[in-house]
Design a protein around this motif. Structure first.
Motif, PDB file in Angstrom:
ATOM      1  N   ILE A  85       2.509   4.056  -4.849  1.00  0.00           N
ATOM      2  CA  ILE A  85       2.720   4.881  -5.760  1.00  0.00           C
ATOM      3  C   ILE A  85       3.662   4.382  -6.588  1.00  0.00           C
ATOM      4  N   GLY A  86       4.740   3.474  -6.162  1.00  0.00           N
ATOM      5  CA  GLY A  86       5.834   2.983  -6.981  1.00  0.00           C
ATOM      6  C   GLY A  86       5.234   1.992  -7.791  1.00  0.00           C
ATOM      7  N   SER A  87       4.214   1.134  -7.210  1.00  0.00           N
ATOM      8  CA  SER A  87       3.543   0.297  -8.491  1.00  0.00           C
ATOM      9  C   SER A  87       2.747   1.210  -9.317  1.00  0.00           C
ATOM     10  N   PHE A  88       2.136   2.193  -9.036  1.00  0.00           N
ATOM     11  CA  PHE A  88       1.558   3.030 -10.169  1.00  0.00           C
ATOM     12  C   PHE A  88       2.613   3.467 -10.958  1.00  0.00           C
ATOM     13  N   ALA A  89       3.728   3.767 -10.596  1.00  0.00           N
ATOM     14  CA  ALA A  89       4.646   4.395 -11.571  1.00  0.00           C
ATOM     15  C   ALA A  89       5.018   3.450 -12.393  1.00  0.00           C
ATOM     16  N   THR A  90       5.112   2.117 -12.159  1.00  0.00           N
ATOM     17  CA  THR A  90       5.846   1.003 -12.929  1.00  0.00           C
ATOM     18  C   THR A  90       4.704   0.438 -13.702  1.00  0.00           C
ATOM     19  N   GLY A  91       3.368   0.984 -13.558  1.00  0.00           N
ATOM     20  CA  GLY A  91       2.108   0.392 -14.430  1.00  0.00           C
ATOM     21  C   GLY A  91       1.622  -0.835 -13.807  1.00  0.00           C
ATOM     22  N   ASP A  92       2.075  -1.301 -12.699  1.00  0.00           N
ATOM     23  CA  ASP A  92       1.096  -2.121 -11.813  1.00  0.00           C
ATOM     24  C   ASP A  92      -0.079  -1.623 -11.321  1.00  0.00           C
ATOM     25  N   PRO A  93      -1.063  -2.631 -10.799  1.00  0.00           N
ATOM     26  CA  PRO A  93      -2.335  -2.232 -10.314  1.00  0.00           C
ATOM     27  C   PRO A  93      -1.967  -1.548  -8.673  1.00  0.00           C
ATOM     28  N   PRO A  94      -2.181  -0.379  -8.391  1.00  0.00           N
ATOM     29  CA  PRO A  94      -1.703   0.084  -7.094  1.00  0.00           C
ATOM     30  C   PRO A  94      -2.672  -0.522  -5.957  1.00  0.00           C
ATOM     31  N   LEU A  95      -3.897  -0.755  -6.126  1.00  0.00           N
ATOM     32  CA  LEU A  95      -4.811  -1.016  -5.039  1.00  0.00           C
ATOM     33  C   LEU A  95      -4.615  -2.775  -4.845  1.00  0.00           C
ATOM     34  N   THR A  96      -4.134  -3.561  -5.819  1.00  0.00           N
ATOM     35  CA  THR A  96      -3.634  -4.826  -5.568  1.00  0.00           C
ATOM     36  C   THR A  96      -2.310  -4.739  -4.836  1.00  0.00           C
ATOM     37  N   ALA A  97      -1.384  -3.744  -5.116  1.00  0.00           N
ATOM     38  CA  ALA A  97      -0.095  -3.743  -4.511  1.00  0.00           C
ATOM     39  C   ALA A  97      -0.293  -3.291  -3.213  1.00  0.00           C
ATOM     40  N   MET A  98      -1.258  -2.151  -2.807  1.00  0.00           N
ATOM     41  CA  MET A  98      -1.560  -1.884  -1.555  1.00  0.00           C
ATOM     42  C   MET A  98      -1.989  -3.130  -0.475  1.00  0.00           C
ATOM     43  N   GLY A  99      -2.774  -3.919  -0.922  1.00  0.00           N
ATOM     44  CA  GLY A  99      -2.975  -5.212  -0.225  1.00  0.00           C
ATOM     45  C   GLY A  99      -1.861  -6.166   0.063  1.00  0.00           C
ATOM     46  N   ARG A 100      -1.004  -6.343  -0.837  1.00  0.00           N
ATOM     47  CA  ARG A 100       0.115  -7.162  -0.793  1.00  0.00           C
ATOM     48  C   ARG A 100       1.350  -6.435   0.148  1.00  0.00           C
ATOM     49  N   ILE A 101       1.489  -5.297   0.161  1.00  0.00           N
ATOM     50  CA  ILE A 101       2.285  -4.500   0.817  1.00  0.00           C
ATOM     51  C   ILE A 101       1.929  -4.424   2.163  1.00  0.00           C
ATOM     52  N   ALA A 102       0.706  -4.144   2.560  1.00  0.00           N
ATOM     53  CA  ALA A 102       0.109  -4.306   3.828  1.00  0.00           C
ATOM     54  C   ALA A 102       0.311  -5.310   4.524  1.00  0.00           C
ATOM     55  N   ARG A 103       0.080  -6.378   3.669  1.00  0.00           N
ATOM     56  CA  ARG A 103       0.475  -7.858   4.467  1.00  0.00           C
ATOM     57  C   ARG A 103       1.526  -8.029   4.669  1.00  0.00           C
ATOM     58  N   SER A 159     -10.826  -1.164   4.000  1.00  0.00           N
ATOM     59  CA  SER A 159     -12.031  -0.257   3.731  1.00  0.00           C
ATOM     60  C   SER A 159     -11.559   0.636   2.247  1.00  0.00           C
ATOM     61  N   LEU A 160     -10.259   1.100   2.412  1.00  0.00           N
ATOM     62  CA  LEU A 160     -10.154   1.764   0.864  1.00  0.00           C
ATOM     63  C   LEU A 160     -10.138   0.944  -0.274  1.00  0.00           C
ATOM     64  N   ILE A 161      -9.386  -0.500  -0.161  1.00  0.00           N
ATOM     65  CA  ILE A 161      -9.471  -0.931  -1.285  1.00  0.00           C
ATOM     66  C   ILE A 161     -10.360  -2.181  -1.488  1.00  0.00           C
ATOM     67  N   GLN A 162     -11.300  -2.249  -0.619  1.00  0.00           N
ATOM     68  CA  GLN A 162     -12.435  -3.075  -0.438  1.00  0.00           C
ATOM     69  C   GLN A 162     -12.000  -4.622  -0.687  1.00  0.00           C
ATOM     70  N   GLU A 163     -10.903  -4.972   0.004  1.00  0.00           N
ATOM     71  CA  GLU A 163     -10.181  -6.306  -0.212  1.00  0.00           C
ATOM     72  C   GLU A 163     -10.167  -6.968   1.339  1.00  0.00           C
ATOM     73  N   ASP A 164     -10.435  -8.201   1.789  1.00  0.00           N
ATOM     74  CA  ASP A 164      -9.984  -8.751   2.909  1.00  0.00           C
ATOM     75  C   ASP A 164      -8.707  -9.276   2.862  1.00  0.00           C
ATOM     76  N   LEU A 165      -8.055  -8.606   4.069  1.00  0.00           N
ATOM     77  CA  LEU A 165      -6.471  -8.513   4.078  1.00  0.00           C
ATOM     78  C   LEU A 165      -6.019  -9.618   5.239  1.00  0.00           C
ATOM     79  N   SER A 166      -7.059 -10.100   6.160  1.00  0.00           N
ATOM     80  CA  SER A 166      -6.853 -10.896   7.202  1.00  0.00           C
ATOM     81  C   SER A 166      -6.366 -12.263   7.037  1.00  0.00           C
TER      82      SER A 166
END
Length: 110
Positions: free
Chosen positions: A29-47, A103-110
């Motif tokens: 949500i913070g990434s979305f508010a600053t104009g960054d792509p939120p799904l990409t940020a979700m992967g980075r944050i989760a890792r 499964s939400l962002i359709q990206e492999d985080l492992s």
């Protein structure tokens, strides 16, 4: 094993799960508010939250290190075994959260 251990075991799982899911969603949500792509940020944050979720779930590292020391030096292998199970429970919570986010962002985080 005592009944209180099973409650702690379940709490560790869900605390680690909640740290990863909650931190990832709020961080995106913070990434979305600053104009960054939120799904990409979700992967980075989760890792980056994986190890911190485990530490938060087991209640910090000092207590766990103290229990390991007691297990090795005093010969109390039962305490050592319980701490290992709590860490595995927290790791299971993190892995479940990572699978849901993948499964939400359709990206492999492992």
């Amino acid at each position: 094993m005592e009944e209180r251990f099973f409650a702690t075991f379940i709490h560790c799982y869900f605390i680690a799960f909640g740290v990863v899911i909650g931190g990832t969603i709020i961080g995106s949500i913070g990434s979305f508010a600053t104009g960054d792509p939120p799904l990409t940020a979700m992967g980075r944050i989760a890792r980056s939250l994986r190890i911190w979720a485990i530490v938060a779930a087991i209640g910090g590292t000092f207590d766990t290190i103290e229990k390991f020391e007691k297990g090795f030096l005093d010969g109390s292998t039962f305490d050592l075994f319980k701490q290992a199970l709590l860490i595995l429970s927290a790791m299971g919570g993190v892995k479940t959260a990572i699978i849901i986010i993948e499964s939400l962002i359709q990206e492999d985080l492992s």
